[in-house]
Design an enzyme around this catalytic site. Structure first.
Site, short mmCIF file in Angstrom:
data_model
loop_
_atom_site.label_atom_id
_atom_site.label_comp_id
_atom_site.label_asym_id
_atom_site.label_seq_id
_atom_site.Cartn_x
_atom_site.Cartn_y
_atom_site.Cartn_z
N GLY A 116 -4.70 1.50 -19.11
CA GLY A 116 -4.93 2.25 -17.88
C GLY A 116 -3.82 3.27 -17.69
O GLY A 116 -2.64 2.91 -17.69
N VAL A 117 -4.19 4.54 -17.53
CA VAL A 117 -3.16 5.58 -17.37
C VAL A 117 -3.45 6.36 -16.08
O VAL A 117 -3.52 7.58 -16.08
CB VAL A 117 -3.12 6.53 -18.59
CG1 VAL A 117 -1.76 7.23 -18.65
CG2 VAL A 117 -3.37 5.79 -19.89
N LYS A 122 -2.56 -9.23 6.40
CA LYS A 122 -3.58 -8.35 5.81
C LYS A 122 -4.72 -8.19 6.80
O LYS A 122 -5.02 -9.11 7.58
CB LYS A 122 -4.12 -8.95 4.50
CG LYS A 122 -4.67 -7.92 3.53
CD LYS A 122 -3.54 -7.18 2.82
CE LYS A 122 -4.08 -6.31 1.69
NZ LYS A 122 -2.98 -5.68 0.93
#
Length: 364
Positions: free
Chosen positions: A179-180, A79
């Site tokens: 959550g959409v 990362k």
């Protein structure tokens, strides 16, 4: 302190990158390359301190090792974090300088888009190195990963349903989706097509309205989603939503969603196990995006990538098998699945290297 942290979790390398002209201040953390080169995105964030940035890079890199290993990918974990405000501090020179640092690692680390970075930023990095994914489609990118991530979550949810209900059919199942956004909207489409009944919430009312219009979903307030009468709770927004406040409200038999870091603390994974809930660990079920972007390294083929994403179903079942075998919660079993694969490959490589040295000695 940094070396103590690295030793505790056996990190391989940390690279500090600085370019005075562009203002680049970046940390590349490489956790483990047993399975292959480290793949992990570049995050740009306004950290409170340099130490906080280093710790975040290390933590995220280790998470990528486990995610790739559990997904069956021949990749390690890495990362990058860039210290700065992504709204005001970006410039072309910064990302090109960073690309040269990546090139200098000669393939040990491959980067991608993450929080605070974009496809355009990846294109700038690509001008200096081939070791970057998630670039513009013109350069061979797989495009928007959200639908593929959603497909993986859908397949993992079916595996969790098999464990909980004895059948992987989601027809008629009540699924509460928290959550959409882009991933969850695509997930809702898969669920709707199979005949699931959707209950949705989102802080953005437009997302809710779209789900109602497209899928006939039932909407509830943001705080009410935990307590709805449902078969499956699917967290697809923020992390840490499985916590002391929400667990007593849950009526679902299954927790399976796209959000990262769903358990606020490890003990919450123990609590839901004691309650008899079936939990599909987040980094196993939401690995579709990583699998998809990893296919770019082979020359992207969507059919091949989706076939690999299909294996999330089997990976979730493996987690359940390990949990039962060892008498442990599934969040621990997910780590064990990853660790067992890494150790298995490590032993195989070790045997090969010893044999190679033995042959060289004989030739001398």
């Amino acid at each position: 302190m940094i070396f103590e942290y690295m030793e505790k979790y056996d990190y391989e390398q940390v690279v500090f990158c600085q370019d005075r002209n562009s203002g680049l201040k970046a940390i590349i953390a490489i956790h483990d390359t047993t399975l292959g080169p480290a793949l992990g995105g570049t995050r740009m964030w306004t950290y409170a301190s340099e130490e906080e940035a280093v710790i975040d890079a290390l933590r995220l890199a280790r998470g990528m090792t486990y995610k790739a290993a559990a997904a069956g990918l021949n990749l390690g974990g890495g990362k990058t974090v860039i210290i700065g405000d992504p709204r005001t501090d970006k410039n072309e020179e910064m990302f090109r300088a960073f690309g040269r640092y990546i090139q200098g690692l000669n393939g040990r680390y491959i980067t991608a888009e993450d929080v605070g970075t974009t496809v355009a930023d990846m294109d700038l990095i690509h001008q200096e190195t081939e070791f970057v994914t998630g670039v513009s489609p013109a350069f061979g990118s797989s495009g928007n990963p959200s639908p593929v991530t959603a497909y993986g979550v859908y397949r993992g949810m079916k595996a969790a349903a098999l464990e909980a209900f004895g059948s992987d059919s989601l027809a008629g199942k009540r699924v509460a989706v928290q959550g959409v956004g882009n991933v969850a909207f695509s997930l809702c489409r898969y669920l709707h097509e199979e005949g699931a009944k959707l209950i949705v919430t989102d802080i953005n009312q437009e997302n809710v309205n779209r789900a109602i219009q497209e899928f006939g979903a039932q909407a509830v307030n943001v705080q009410d989603i935990y307590a709805v009468d449902c078969d499956i709770f699917s967290p697809c927004a923020l992390g840490a939503v499985i916590n002391d406040n929400t667990i007593p409200q849950l009526k679902a038999r299954v927790i399976a969603g796209a959000a990262n870091n769903q358990l606020k603390e490890e003990r919450h994974g123990d609590l839901i196990t004691e309650m008899g809930l079936v939990y599909a660990p987040d980094y196993v079920i939401n690995a579709g995006g990583l699998i998809n972007v990893a296919d770019e390294l082979l020359g992207y083929n969507r059919e091949r990538a989706l076939k690999k994403v299909d294996t999330i179903y089997d990976n979730i079942l493996k987690v359940f098998e390990i949990a039962k075998r060892d008498g442990i919660p599934t969040y621990v079993a997910a780590d064990r699945l990853a660790e067992e694969r890494i150790e298995s490959v490590k032993r195989s490589r070790s045997t090969f290297l010893r044999n190679e040295r033995h042959l060289l000695n004989r030739l001398r």
